[in-house]
Design an enzyme around this catalytic site. Structure first.
Site, mmCIF file in Angstrom:
data_model
loop_
_atom_site.group_PDB
_atom_site.id
_atom_site.type_symbol
_atom_site.label_atom_id
_atom_site.label_comp_id
_atom_site.label_asym_id
_atom_site.label_seq_id
_atom_site.Cartn_x
_atom_site.Cartn_y
_atom_site.Cartn_z
ATOM 1 N N ASN A 1 58.714 2.557 -4.234
ATOM 2 C CA ASN A 1 58.789 4.010 -4.432
ATOM 3 C C ASN A 1 57.364 4.553 -4.510
ATOM 4 O O ASN A 1 56.700 4.392 -5.530
ATOM 5 C CB ASN A 1 59.575 4.302 -5.725
ATOM 6 C CG ASN A 1 59.587 5.781 -6.079
ATOM 7 O OD1 ASN A 1 59.198 6.627 -5.270
ATOM 8 N ND2 ASN A 1 60.035 6.086 -7.286
ATOM 9 N N TRP A 2 56.937 5.157 -3.416
ATOM 10 C CA TRP A 2 55.554 5.653 -3.376
ATOM 11 C C TRP A 2 55.365 6.931 -4.203
ATOM 12 O O TRP A 2 54.255 7.380 -4.405
ATOM 13 C CB TRP A 2 55.132 5.921 -1.924
ATOM 14 C CG TRP A 2 54.844 4.688 -1.135
ATOM 15 C CD1 TRP A 2 55.011 3.386 -1.536
ATOM 16 C CD2 TRP A 2 54.319 4.634 0.203
ATOM 17 N NE1 TRP A 2 54.619 2.530 -0.528
ATOM 18 C CE2 TRP A 2 54.193 3.273 0.550
ATOM 19 C CE3 TRP A 2 53.952 5.598 1.137
ATOM 20 C CZ2 TRP A 2 53.712 2.863 1.791
ATOM 21 C CZ3 TRP A 2 53.475 5.200 2.380
ATOM 22 C CH2 TRP A 2 53.355 3.834 2.707
ATOM 23 N N LYS A 3 56.475 7.537 -4.618
ATOM 24 C CA LYS A 3 56.400 8.822 -5.346
ATOM 25 C C LYS A 3 55.572 9.819 -4.527
ATOM 26 O O LYS A 3 55.578 9.750 -3.302
ATOM 27 C CB LYS A 3 55.863 8.606 -6.764
ATOM 28 C CG LYS A 3 56.611 7.468 -7.479
ATOM 29 C CD LYS A 3 56.372 7.407 -8.948
ATOM 30 C CE LYS A 3 57.206 6.264 -9.521
ATOM 31 N NZ LYS A 3 57.135 6.170 -10.977
ATOM 32 N N HIS B 1 66.510 9.329 -10.176
ATOM 33 C CA HIS B 1 65.287 8.730 -10.731
ATOM 34 C C HIS B 1 64.907 9.488 -12.009
ATOM 35 O O HIS B 1 65.076 10.707 -12.087
ATOM 36 C CB HIS B 1 64.153 8.795 -9.699
ATOM 37 C CG HIS B 1 62.948 8.017 -10.147
ATOM 38 N ND1 HIS B 1 62.049 8.527 -11.049
ATOM 39 C CD2 HIS B 1 62.526 6.769 -9.847
ATOM 40 C CE1 HIS B 1 61.117 7.607 -11.282
ATOM 41 N NE2 HIS B 1 61.387 6.536 -10.570
ATOM 42 N N GLU C 1 62.231 10.536 -13.164
ATOM 43 C CA GLU C 1 61.326 11.689 -13.000
ATOM 44 C C GLU C 1 62.108 12.910 -12.522
ATOM 45 O O GLU C 1 61.785 14.046 -12.869
ATOM 46 C CB GLU C 1 60.184 11.313 -12.040
ATOM 47 C CG GLU C 1 59.181 10.402 -12.737
ATOM 48 C CD GLU C 1 58.439 9.435 -11.836
ATOM 49 O OE1 GLU C 1 58.399 9.643 -10.613
ATOM 50 O OE2 GLU C 1 57.908 8.439 -12.381
ATOM 51 N N GLU D 1 65.971 1.385 -14.971
ATOM 52 C CA GLU D 1 64.552 1.653 -15.192
ATOM 53 C C GLU D 1 64.368 2.322 -16.551
ATOM 54 O O GLU D 1 64.551 3.543 -16.668
ATOM 55 C CB GLU D 1 64.015 2.584 -14.110
ATOM 56 C CG GLU D 1 64.158 2.048 -12.702
ATOM 57 C CD GLU D 1 63.232 2.794 -11.750
ATOM 58 O OE1 GLU D 1 62.299 2.167 -11.235
ATOM 59 O OE2 GLU D 1 63.424 4.005 -11.547
ATOM 60 N N GLY E 1 55.505 3.483 -15.073
ATOM 61 C CA GLY E 1 54.135 3.963 -14.920
ATOM 62 C C GLY E 1 53.287 3.773 -16.165
ATOM 63 O O GLY E 1 52.186 4.316 -16.261
ATOM 64 N N SER F 1 57.053 -0.708 -14.187
ATOM 65 C CA SER F 1 55.842 -1.534 -14.223
ATOM 66 C C SER F 1 56.064 -2.955 -13.714
ATOM 67 O O SER F 1 55.497 -3.909 -14.252
ATOM 68 C CB SER F 1 55.227 -1.538 -15.627
ATOM 69 O OG SER F 1 54.863 -0.219 -16.006
ATOM 70 N N GLY G 1 57.142 1.061 -8.347
ATOM 71 C CA GLY G 1 56.392 2.289 -8.111
ATOM 72 C C GLY G 1 54.954 1.976 -7.743
ATOM 73 O O GLY G 1 54.634 1.617 -6.604
ATOM 74 N N GLY G 2 54.067 2.074 -8.743
ATOM 75 C CA GLY G 2 52.631 1.925 -8.509
ATOM 76 C C GLY G 2 52.255 0.729 -7.640
ATOM 77 O O GLY G 2 51.462 0.859 -6.698
HETATM 78 P P1 PGA Z 1 56.303 1.931 -11.781
HETATM 79 O O1 PGA Z 1 57.464 2.931 -11.290
HETATM 80 O O2 PGA Z 1 56.532 0.622 -11.084
HETATM 81 O O3 PGA Z 1 55.032 2.593 -11.366
HETATM 82 O O4 PGA Z 1 56.455 1.798 -13.260
HETATM 83 C C1 PGA Z 1 58.767 2.489 -11.098
HETATM 84 C C2 PGA Z 1 59.651 3.626 -10.649
HETATM 85 O O5 PGA Z 1 59.471 4.748 -11.124
HETATM 86 O O6 PGA Z 1 60.553 3.442 -9.807
#
Ligand code: PGA
Length: 249
Positions: free
Chosen positions: A9-11, A92, A94, A164, A170, A209, A230-231
């Site tokens: 997930n590149w966001k 998600h 967010e 999650e 993050g 993470s 994500g990251g």
């Molecule tokens: P993260 O994000 O790996 O940067 O914690 C995961 C996600 O939001 O899917």
């Protein structure tokens, strides 16, 4: 036997230049196409990524629940399908926290994705306050139940769940493998109660993470079938190492 799956997930990150660099590194790492990974770039980078990596499996980070119309700024599930998405994240954290998506909106997006032939990845997870209050399992059960009630248990034959915990996204803080396993098992049991086959077959990814150095221990747990990353998915080599941490590798 459930096949492992990794979502990247590149966001809201990346650029055409970034895509070119990611793609050339990914190509160096993979002589043959791999289908146990899907990548969710921002919609505006779909075209660049699919041109640079024609075999990459694409996912959307979000879809709108209506099919078309006066919804400025939104993309329907049909549109992301047309652009090549095979998966779509729905709910998600967010989206839930920053954009006010509630369980019924998330259920609508889940259904819209399936109608468009795009596999929904239903994201669930509790906040730190909810965990501290001892409500983590109840919150996640409610998030799951809302979609089961709207879509029916049969709809989970073509869906993925991502657990999650919000406090791990993050933040660099990961749930321990045991903490994650406990929640994954609860989710699977909940689905199994409605339909044994669905519960046995559904893939439940862990997110929050996930990194190259913690992936293998998480994926070794019996109910963790992969990761939503994500990251670390912005680094082609790290995403590849995470992929290689799936037990069948
Ligand atoms: P993260 O994000 O790996 O940067 O914690 C995961 C996600 O939001 O899917």
């Amino acid at each position: 036997m459930r096949r492992g799956l990794i979502g990247g997930n590149w966001k809201m990150n990346g650029s055409r230049e970034f895509v070119a660099a990611f793609a050339s590194r990914w190509t160096e790492l993979h002589a043959t196409p791999v289908d146990d990974v899907f990548i969710c770039p921002p919609i505006g980078l779909f075209d660049a990524l699919s041109r640079a990596l024609p075999h990459v499996v694409l996912g959307a980070q979000n879809v709108y629940l209506e099919a078309s119309g006066a919804y400025t700024g939104e993309h329907s599930a049909d549109m992301v399908s047309d652009l090549g998405a095979r998966f779509a994240l729905v709910g998600h954290s967010e989206r839930r926290q920053l954009f006010g998506e509630d369980d019924s909106t998330v259920a609508g997006k889940f259904l819209a994705s399936q109608r468009a032939g795009v596999t929904p990845v239903l994201c669930v997870g509790e906040t730190l306050d909810e965990r501290r209050a001892g409500a983590a399992a109840d919150v996640v059960a409610r998030q799951i139940d809302a979609v089961v009630a709207a879509a029916g248990i049969g709809a989970f034959n073509d869906a993925v769940v991502a657990y999650e915990p919000v406090w791990a996204i993050g933040t660099g803080e990961t749930a321990t493998p045991a903490e994650a396993q406990e929640m994954h098992e609860m989710i699977r049991e909940r689905l199994t109660k409605s339909d044994q086959n669905v519960g046995d077959a559904i893939r439940i990814l862990y997110g929050g993470s996930v990194k190259a150095d913690n992936a293998a221990l998480l994926f070794a747990e019996p109910d963790i079938d992969g990761g939503l990353v994500g990251g670390a998915s912005l680094d082609a080599a790290e995403l590849n190492t995470i992929r290689q941490s799936l037990p069948e590798h």
